[in-house]
Design a protein around this motif. Structure first.
Motif, PDB file in Angstrom:
ATOM      1  N   ILE A  82      23.678  21.549 -52.779  1.00 45.64           N
ATOM      2  CA  ILE A  82      24.847  21.141 -51.992  1.00 45.64           C
ATOM      3  C   ILE A  82      25.069  22.122 -50.842  1.00 45.64           C
ATOM      4  N   GLN A  83      24.925  23.408 -51.129  1.00 47.11           N
ATOM      5  CA  GLN A  83      25.105  24.451 -50.104  1.00 47.11           C
ATOM      6  C   GLN A  83      24.093  24.296 -48.967  1.00 47.11           C
ATOM      7  N   GLU A  84      22.869  23.921 -49.322  1.00 48.56           N
ATOM      8  CA  GLU A  84      21.793  23.846 -48.340  1.00 48.56           C
ATOM      9  C   GLU A  84      21.773  22.552 -47.533  1.00 48.56           C
ATOM     10  N   ASP A  85      22.414  21.505 -48.014  1.00 47.94           N
ATOM     11  CA  ASP A  85      22.311  20.192 -47.371  1.00 47.94           C
ATOM     12  C   ASP A  85      23.706  19.579 -47.217  1.00 47.94           C
ATOM     13  N   SER A  86      24.256  19.663 -46.013  1.00 49.72           N
ATOM     14  CA  SER A  86      25.627  19.180 -45.789  1.00 49.72           C
ATOM     15  C   SER A  86      25.745  17.663 -45.944  1.00 49.72           C
ATOM     16  N   GLU A  87      24.680  16.927 -45.616  1.00 45.49           N
ATOM     17  CA  GLU A  87      24.719  15.466 -45.809  1.00 45.49           C
ATOM     18  C   GLU A  87      24.780  15.122 -47.289  1.00 45.49           C
ATOM     19  N   PHE A  88      24.009  15.833 -48.088  1.00 48.47           N
ATOM     20  CA  PHE A  88      24.035  15.625 -49.533  1.00 48.47           C
ATOM     21  C   PHE A  88      25.402  16.024 -50.092  1.00 48.47           C
ATOM     22  N   ALA A  89      25.965  17.108 -49.590  1.00 51.51           N
ATOM     23  CA  ALA A  89      27.302  17.546 -50.024  1.00 51.51           C
ATOM     24  C   ALA A  89      28.338  16.458 -49.757  1.00 51.51           C
ATOM     25  N   ALA A  90      28.280  15.868 -48.560  1.00 48.34           N
ATOM     26  CA  ALA A  90      29.224  14.803 -48.212  1.00 48.34           C
ATOM     27  C   ALA A  90      29.017  13.580 -49.103  1.00 48.34           C
ATOM     28  N   LYS A  91      27.765  13.274 -49.406  1.00 51.18           N
ATOM     29  CA  LYS A  91      27.460  12.132 -50.271  1.00 51.18           C
ATOM     30  C   LYS A  91      28.009  12.360 -51.677  1.00 51.18           C
ATOM     31  N   VAL A  92      27.788  13.549 -52.224  1.00 50.08           N
ATOM     32  CA  VAL A  92      28.299  13.878 -53.567  1.00 50.08           C
ATOM     33  C   VAL A  92      29.826  13.808 -53.579  1.00 50.08           C
ATOM     34  N   ALA A  93      30.464  14.355 -52.558  1.00 49.10           N
ATOM     35  CA  ALA A  93      31.933  14.319 -52.479  1.00 49.10           C
ATOM     36  C   ALA A  93      32.442  12.881 -52.458  1.00 49.10           C
ATOM     37  N   GLN A  94      31.809  12.037 -51.679  1.00 46.64           N
ATOM     38  CA  GLN A  94      32.235  10.629 -51.601  1.00 46.64           C
ATOM     39  C   GLN A  94      31.991   9.904 -52.924  1.00 46.64           C
ATOM     40  N   LEU A  95      30.842  10.137 -53.550  1.00 56.37           N
ATOM     41  CA  LEU A  95      30.548   9.486 -54.831  1.00 56.37           C
ATOM     42  C   LEU A  95      31.512   9.948 -55.919  1.00 56.37           C
TER      43      LEU A  95
END
Length: 140
Positions: A82-95
């Motif tokens: 999550i720290q390394e990939d902001s797009e993945f972080a946003a996806k996890v937050a939305q999910l």
């Protein structure tokens, strides 16, 4: 949002999803609810599959999602991703946000990540021990 908090929330949902699909509680959840939980599961699994080490941590967690040691190991790996990939972080937050109403329908036991800690439940029908409604709980 803090990567560790996102990872911790994702682990809680993944534990609930894996337990629900492993026992009869999956029958109580709607297909749409399980679909939303599964979306988070698949997103994490695909992301971690890019590294053999991370994929191994995820597979060990899948084999025994109630193991606190495996939950902590996955939380560390996931927080790093999550720290390394902001797009993945946003996806996890939305999910996680999308799955909030669904997780309230899965029974939380006093083991694993919640043992001895606070469990915050939101929803129309929630219950628990030492439940207070509309007043501040006593301070210990």
């Amino acid at each position: 949002m803090d990567p560790t908090l996102l990872a911790s929330g994702a682990i809680a949902v993944l534990v609930a999803f894996l337990k629900a699909t492993a026992d009869k509680s999956a029958e109580l959840a709607s297909e749409a609810a399980l679909g939303r939980l599964k979306s988070l599961y698949q997103a994490v699994k695909v992301k971690l599959a890019r590294s053999d080490v991370d994929a191994g941590v995820f597979e060990r967690f899948e084999a025994d999602p109630s193991s606190t040691a495996r939950q902590r190991a996955l939380e560390g790996v996931l927080a790093e991703a999550i720290q390394e990939d902001s797009e993945f972080a946003a996806k996890v937050a939305q999910l996680l946000k999308d799955s909030e109403p669904d997780v309230a329908h899965i029974i939380v036991t006093d083991s694993g990540a919640v043992a001895g800690g606070d469990v915050n439940q939101r929803g129309r029908y929630v219950a628990g021990r030492d439940l207070t409604v509309g007043v501040e709980p006593p301070q210990h």
